[in-house]
Design an enzyme around this catalytic site. Sequence first.
Site, PDB file in Angstrom:
ATOM      1  N   LYS A  41       0.855  -1.184   0.000  1.00 14.55           N
ATOM      2  CA  LYS A  41       0.000   0.000   0.000  1.00 14.55           C
ATOM      3  C   LYS A  41       0.890   1.232   0.000  1.00 14.55           C
ATOM      4  O   LYS A  41       1.792   1.349   0.842  1.00 14.55           O
ATOM      5  CB  LYS A  41      -0.877  -0.012   1.258  1.00 14.55           C
ATOM      6  N   ASP A  69      -3.538   4.169  -1.669  1.00 13.68           N
ATOM      7  CA  ASP A  69      -4.388   4.625  -0.549  1.00 13.68           C
ATOM      8  C   ASP A  69      -4.368   6.146  -0.522  1.00 13.68           C
ATOM      9  O   ASP A  69      -3.718   6.760   0.325  1.00 13.68           O
ATOM     10  CB  ASP A  69      -3.863   4.028   0.767  1.00 13.68           C
ATOM     11  N   LEU A  70      -5.084   6.744  -1.459  1.00  8.82           N
ATOM     12  CA  LEU A  70      -5.057   8.201  -1.584  1.00  8.82           C
ATOM     13  C   LEU A  70      -6.268   8.852  -0.922  1.00  8.82           C
ATOM     14  O   LEU A  70      -6.365  10.077  -0.860  1.00  8.82           O
ATOM     15  CB  LEU A  70      -4.967   8.585  -3.071  1.00  8.82           C
ATOM     16  N   LYS A  71      -7.205   8.042  -0.454  1.00  9.59           N
ATOM     17  CA  LYS A  71      -8.381   8.530   0.285  1.00  9.59           C
ATOM     18  C   LYS A  71      -8.962   9.785  -0.371  1.00  9.59           C
ATOM     19  O   LYS A  71      -9.085  10.847   0.259  1.00  9.59           O
ATOM     20  CB  LYS A  71      -8.010   8.815   1.741  1.00  9.59           C
ATOM     21  N   PRO A  76     -17.957  15.398  -6.456  1.00  6.73           N
ATOM     22  CA  PRO A  76     -17.973  14.217  -7.327  1.00  6.73           C
ATOM     23  C   PRO A  76     -17.236  14.401  -8.650  1.00  6.73           C
ATOM     24  O   PRO A  76     -16.493  13.514  -9.086  1.00  6.73           O
ATOM     25  CB  PRO A  76     -19.473  13.969  -7.554  1.00  6.73           C
ATOM     26  N   GLU A  77     -17.387  15.533  -9.301  1.00  5.83           N
ATOM     27  CA  GLU A  77     -16.753  15.713 -10.608  1.00  5.83           C
ATOM     28  C   GLU A  77     -15.224  15.676 -10.503  1.00  5.83           C
ATOM     29  O   GLU A  77     -14.531  15.109 -11.349  1.00  5.83           O
ATOM     30  CB  GLU A  77     -17.241  17.029 -11.241  1.00  5.83           C
ATOM     31  N   THR A  78     -14.710  16.276  -9.445  1.00  3.13           N
ATOM     32  CA  THR A  78     -13.255  16.279  -9.260  1.00  3.13           C
ATOM     33  C   THR A  78     -12.752  14.874  -8.945  1.00  3.13           C
ATOM     34  O   THR A  78     -11.712  14.437  -9.462  1.00  3.13           O
ATOM     35  CB  THR A  78     -12.876  17.274  -8.134  1.00  3.13           C
ATOM     36  N   ARG A 183      -2.735  -5.035  15.292  1.00  2.00           N
ATOM     37  CA  ARG A 183      -1.703  -4.999  16.337  1.00  2.00           C
ATOM     38  C   ARG A 183      -1.654  -6.351  17.031  1.00  2.00           C
ATOM     39  O   ARG A 183      -2.700  -6.928  17.297  1.00  2.00           O
ATOM     40  CB  ARG A 183      -2.036  -3.929  17.390  1.00  2.00           C
ATOM     41  N   ARG A 213       3.281  -0.154  10.792  1.00  2.00           N
ATOM     42  CA  ARG A 213       4.352  -0.091  11.791  1.00  2.00           C
ATOM     43  C   ARG A 213       4.785  -1.439  12.366  1.00  2.00           C
ATOM     44  O   ARG A 213       5.992  -1.627  12.572  1.00  2.00           O
ATOM     45  CB  ARG A 213       3.949   0.900  12.911  1.00  2.00           C
TER      46      ARG A 213
END
Length: 238
Positions: A41, A69-71, A76-78, A183, A213
């Site tokens: 990722k 993983d650019l969230k 919406p158009e962008t 974890r 991590r």
Amino acid sequence: MGEIPRAIPRRERLIVALDVPTVAEARLLVDKLGGAVCFYKIGLELSTAGGYYELADWLLQRGHKVFADLKLYDIPETVRRAVANLRGRGFSFLTVHGNRAIMEAAAREKGEMKILAVTVLTSLDKSDLEEMGYRGEVGQLVLERAGGALAAGCDGVIASGLEASGIKSRYGDKLLVVTPGIRPAGGDMGDQKRTVDVAQAFRSGADYIVVGRPVRDAKDPAAAAEGIQATTAGIFSS
Ligand code: C5P
């Protein structure tokens, strides 16, 4: 709606987050991990480091799968236009946030990528949600958002191991569940709040786990990753 793989190759179920400051460090970590990991990722930190797409190409050339993983979160158009730009680069997964229209815009342009909707970040608990203006239980909100993601044409959701079983029992294999916040029992939580261990995540229904991590900071990252692969192999037969 995307096709959900019935049988995910079990070594692909571990996705390691390359949360390091530079592409050079990311390559070093990938080299160190060798054959222990085949799915990576690359997220916000590397996206602001320079060389993000070159790193994606480098990973793909080595036969790895890559999760962007650019969230994405915008009107919406962008979002639609940003997803169209990302299509065709070989990413397996891409994350988006937002309401139905935003997720629909992403799903419309996804091409070969699977769109994963972020439900509630695993670093947030009930009091954090209240601070942001949401009332109610985290689990309920995650379930509602998962339903919205499915209706919008997303392929899966990002959710903690605490909500994976609820999502799977309501939506079955219609939605992939990808679970960060992994974890070891008693391990350092860092900023994560809704955590489970590897076995709990998979036994609760997670299709994939994302680990940052606990692998990156291990004395021997390849051994840590192989340990996770061994646990995974004890749960999935193929
Ligand atoms: O180091 P750690 O295992 O906590 O890293 C988890 C990774 O998963 C980070 O890259 C973080 O951005 C990502 N993530 C998350 N919670 C989400 C979505 C993504 O922790 N809901």
